[in-house]
Design a protein around this motif. Structure first.
Motif, PDB file in Angstrom:
ATOM      1  N   ILE A  34      43.363  41.470  27.654  1.00 32.77           N
ATOM      2  CA  ILE A  34      43.290  40.685  28.890  1.00 32.77           C
ATOM      3  C   ILE A  34      44.677  40.464  29.498  1.00 32.77           C
ATOM      4  O   ILE A  34      44.859  39.554  30.317  1.00 32.77           O
ATOM      5  CB  ILE A  34      42.605  39.323  28.638  1.00 32.77           C
ATOM      6  N   SER A  35      45.639  41.277  29.119  1.00 33.06           N
ATOM      7  CA  SER A  35      47.020  41.089  29.574  1.00 33.06           C
ATOM      8  C   SER A  35      47.117  41.048  31.099  1.00 33.06           C
ATOM      9  O   SER A  35      47.696  40.108  31.681  1.00 33.06           O
ATOM     10  CB  SER A  35      47.914  42.213  29.040  1.00 33.06           C
ATOM     11  N   LYS A  36      46.578  42.035  31.763  1.00 37.05           N
ATOM     12  CA  LYS A  36      46.652  42.110  33.227  1.00 37.05           C
ATOM     13  C   LYS A  36      45.814  41.015  33.883  1.00 37.05           C
ATOM     14  O   LYS A  36      46.225  40.422  34.891  1.00 37.05           O
ATOM     15  CB  LYS A  36      46.189  43.486  33.693  1.00 37.05           C
ATOM     16  N   LEU A  37      44.652  40.748  33.308  1.00 35.81           N
ATOM     17  CA  LEU A  37      43.776  39.713  33.858  1.00 35.81           C
ATOM     18  C   LEU A  37      44.454  38.352  33.836  1.00 35.81           C
ATOM     19  O   LEU A  37      44.432  37.612  34.830  1.00 35.81           O
ATOM     20  CB  LEU A  37      42.468  39.670  33.065  1.00 35.81           C
ATOM     21  N   LEU A  38      45.082  38.001  32.722  1.00 37.21           N
ATOM     22  CA  LEU A  38      45.803  36.726  32.641  1.00 37.21           C
ATOM     23  C   LEU A  38      46.919  36.664  33.667  1.00 37.21           C
ATOM     24  O   LEU A  38      47.138  35.615  34.311  1.00 37.21           O
ATOM     25  CB  LEU A  38      46.378  36.532  31.242  1.00 37.21           C
ATOM     26  N   SER A  39      47.622  37.757  33.849  1.00 36.09           N
ATOM     27  CA  SER A  39      48.723  37.802  34.800  1.00 36.09           C
ATOM     28  C   SER A  39      48.229  37.543  36.219  1.00 36.09           C
ATOM     29  O   SER A  39      48.839  36.766  36.971  1.00 36.09           O
ATOM     30  CB  SER A  39      49.420  39.165  34.730  1.00 36.09           C
ATOM     31  N   ILE A  40      47.111  38.167  36.596  1.00 38.57           N
ATOM     32  CA  ILE A  40      46.561  37.982  37.941  1.00 38.57           C
ATOM     33  C   ILE A  40      46.099  36.540  38.145  1.00 38.57           C
ATOM     34  O   ILE A  40      46.334  35.935  39.199  1.00 38.57           O
ATOM     35  CB  ILE A  40      45.390  38.955  38.176  1.00 38.57           C
ATOM     36  N   LEU A  41      45.434  35.966  37.144  1.00 40.55           N
ATOM     37  CA  LEU A  41      44.974  34.589  37.254  1.00 40.55           C
ATOM     38  C   LEU A  41      46.147  33.626  37.425  1.00 40.55           C
ATOM     39  O   LEU A  41      46.123  32.722  38.264  1.00 40.55           O
ATOM     40  CB  LEU A  41      44.139  34.206  36.032  1.00 40.55           C
ATOM     41  N   LYS A  42      47.190  33.832  36.630  1.00 37.25           N
ATOM     42  CA  LYS A  42      48.356  32.954  36.706  1.00 37.25           C
ATOM     43  C   LYS A  42      49.100  33.128  38.026  1.00 37.25           C
ATOM     44  O   LYS A  42      49.548  32.158  38.646  1.00 37.25           O
ATOM     45  CB  LYS A  42      49.277  33.216  35.518  1.00 37.25           C
ATOM     46  N   ASN A  44      47.877  33.848  40.837  1.00 35.77           N
ATOM     47  CA  ASN A  44      47.093  33.221  41.902  1.00 35.77           C
ATOM     48  C   ASN A  44      46.774  31.760  41.623  1.00 35.77           C
ATOM     49  O   ASN A  44      46.001  31.145  42.344  1.00 35.77           O
ATOM     50  CB  ASN A  44      45.791  34.005  42.116  1.00 35.77           C
ATOM     51  N   LYS A  45      47.408  31.222  40.535  1.00 35.67           N
ATOM     52  CA  LYS A  45      47.229  29.814  40.158  1.00 35.67           C
ATOM     53  C   LYS A  45      45.752  29.445  40.019  1.00 35.67           C
ATOM     54  O   LYS A  45      45.284  28.414  40.497  1.00 35.67           O
ATOM     55  CB  LYS A  45      47.920  28.889  41.168  1.00 35.67           C
ATOM     56  N   LEU A  46      45.016  30.338  39.333  1.00 33.86           N
ATOM     57  CA  LEU A  46      43.590  30.124  39.107  1.00 33.86           C
ATOM     58  C   LEU A  46      43.349  29.715  37.657  1.00 33.86           C
ATOM     59  O   LEU A  46      43.998  30.240  36.749  1.00 33.86           O
ATOM     60  CB  LEU A  46      42.810  31.405  39.403  1.00 33.86           C
ATOM     61  N   PRO A  47      42.433  28.776  37.404  1.00 35.89           N
ATOM     62  CA  PRO A  47      42.156  28.327  36.032  1.00 35.89           C
ATOM     63  C   PRO A  47      41.656  29.474  35.155  1.00 35.89           C
ATOM     64  O   PRO A  47      40.737  30.201  35.530  1.00 35.89           O
ATOM     65  CB  PRO A  47      41.063  27.263  36.213  1.00 35.89           C
ATOM     66  N   SER A 106      34.731  35.812  44.428  1.00 34.42           N
ATOM     67  CA  SER A 106      35.443  34.982  43.449  1.00 34.42           C
ATOM     68  C   SER A 106      35.894  33.642  44.026  1.00 34.42           C
ATOM     69  O   SER A 106      35.841  32.619  43.343  1.00 34.42           O
ATOM     70  CB  SER A 106      36.651  35.741  42.885  1.00 34.42           C
ATOM     71  N   LYS A 107      36.338  33.629  45.270  1.00 35.33           N
ATOM     72  CA  LYS A 107      36.816  32.388  45.877  1.00 35.33           C
ATOM     73  C   LYS A 107      35.690  31.355  45.957  1.00 35.33           C
ATOM     74  O   LYS A 107      35.886  30.175  45.658  1.00 35.33           O
ATOM     75  CB  LYS A 107      37.383  32.664  47.266  1.00 35.33           C
ATOM     76  N   THR A 108      34.509  31.819  46.347  1.00 37.62           N
ATOM     77  CA  THR A 108      33.343  30.927  46.417  1.00 37.62           C
ATOM     78  C   THR A 108      32.983  30.402  45.042  1.00 37.62           C
ATOM     79  O   THR A 108      32.729  29.202  44.859  1.00 37.62           O
ATOM     80  CB  THR A 108      32.139  31.678  47.017  1.00 37.62           C
ATOM     81  N   ASP A 207      42.425  46.098  35.899  1.00 35.96           N
ATOM     82  CA  ASP A 207      42.757  46.149  37.324  1.00 35.96           C
ATOM     83  C   ASP A 207      41.904  45.127  38.081  1.00 35.96           C
ATOM     84  O   ASP A 207      41.020  45.495  38.860  1.00 35.96           O
ATOM     85  CB  ASP A 207      42.526  47.552  37.879  1.00 35.96           C
ATOM     86  N   PRO A 208      42.132  43.829  37.847  1.00 39.84           N
ATOM     87  CA  PRO A 208      41.284  42.790  38.438  1.00 39.84           C
ATOM     88  C   PRO A 208      41.635  42.441  39.881  1.00 39.84           C
ATOM     89  O   PRO A 208      40.899  41.717  40.538  1.00 39.84           O
ATOM     90  CB  PRO A 208      41.529  41.584  37.532  1.00 39.84           C
ATOM     91  N   SER A 209      42.744  42.969  40.387  1.00 41.15           N
ATOM     92  CA  SER A 209      43.202  42.557  41.715  1.00 41.15           C
ATOM     93  C   SER A 209      42.229  42.932  42.829  1.00 41.15           C
ATOM     94  O   SER A 209      42.192  42.268  43.867  1.00 41.15           O
ATOM     95  CB  SER A 209      44.577  43.171  42.008  1.00 41.15           C
ATOM     96  N   SER A 210      41.432  43.970  42.607  1.00 43.51           N
ATOM     97  CA  SER A 210      40.488  44.388  43.648  1.00 43.51           C
ATOM     98  C   SER A 210      39.279  43.458  43.738  1.00 43.51           C
ATOM     99  O   SER A 210      38.535  43.498  44.720  1.00 43.51           O
ATOM    100  CB  SER A 210      40.004  45.819  43.375  1.00 43.51           C
TER     101      SER A 210
END
Length: 215
Positions: A34-42, A44-47, A106-108, A207-210
């Motif tokens: 989950i290395s990339k996933l954690l990076s994207i969440l952090k 974007n300041k997402l829990p 995801s935002k919703t 590649d969670p950014s998409s």
């Protein structure tokens, strides 16, 4: 929602064989990157906890068999299934269930989840809505990087809602790994479906950014 008809006789036999077992669920546990996933969440300041619920729900909803449910002698397929996950409370040292209507956006979903989680902290619940089976039961076990897991559940009659649990993250070979446990009813979910779940989750986590809708 639609009814599933097993036109293939061997598939029907497979369904009947496992449905009659006293313990028809099976569980697979593995470590996922989950290395990339954690990076994207952090970034974007997402829990992180809501992020895991979202991505695991997203993965499950893409696999039809994870949306199948047994009702008597029938199997139905939900259009969408919704996470019912555990959260800590302010009123006791045990958890509350927290059910959030899933949205592919995801935002919703993040906004809905934050609101429901805040409510459950002071008004906890352990009840599911009667008559509903369009759930994904989820939990986090952040204290241990577990290697196996067993759930408390009714076996007579058994339910067909999948159980998904993730554990304590750990570092290995420069990657952040997460133990992930997936349990399902073998009459409707086979090994290849759970294998697909793990493969799809890791592909998406790489590649969670998409998928993440940025603020």
């Amino acid at each position: 929602m639609k009814t599933i008809e097993f036109s293939n006789p061997h598939r029907k036999k497979h369904f009947d064989f496992f449905r009659e077992m006293n313990h028809p669920h099976f569980n697979v546990t593995a470590n996922v990157d989950i290395s990339k996933l954690l990076s994207i969440l952090k970034d974007n300041k997402l829990p992180v906890n809501i992020g895991m619920v979202y991505f695991l729900s997203y993965t499950a909803n893409k696999i039809p068999e994870f949306r199948w449910r047994i009702r008597g002698d029938e199997v139905v397929e939900h259009t969408l299934v919704h996470p019912s996950f555990t959260v800590s409370t302010d009123v006791a040292d045990v958890f509350s269930f927290c059910t959030v209507d899933f949205s592919l956006d995801s935002k919703t979903f993040f906004a809905k989840a934050k609101a429901v989680m805040e409510k459950m902290k002071t008004n906890p619940s352990l009840e599911d809505e009667e008559g509903r089976d369009d759930f994904l039961f989820m939990s986090t076990f952040p204290w241990v990087s577990f290697t196996s897991l067993q759930h408390a559940m009714h076996y007579h009659p058994s339910d067909s809602v999948p159980r998904i649990v993730w554990g304590k993250f750990f570092e290995q070979d420069g990657k952040t790994l997460m133990p992930l446990s997936v349990q399902a009813h073998h009459a409707i979910v086979d090994g290849r479906h759970i294998g697909q779940f793990f493969q799809d989750f890791e592909t998406m986590a790489s590649d969670p950014s998409s998928i993440i809708v940025k603020k």
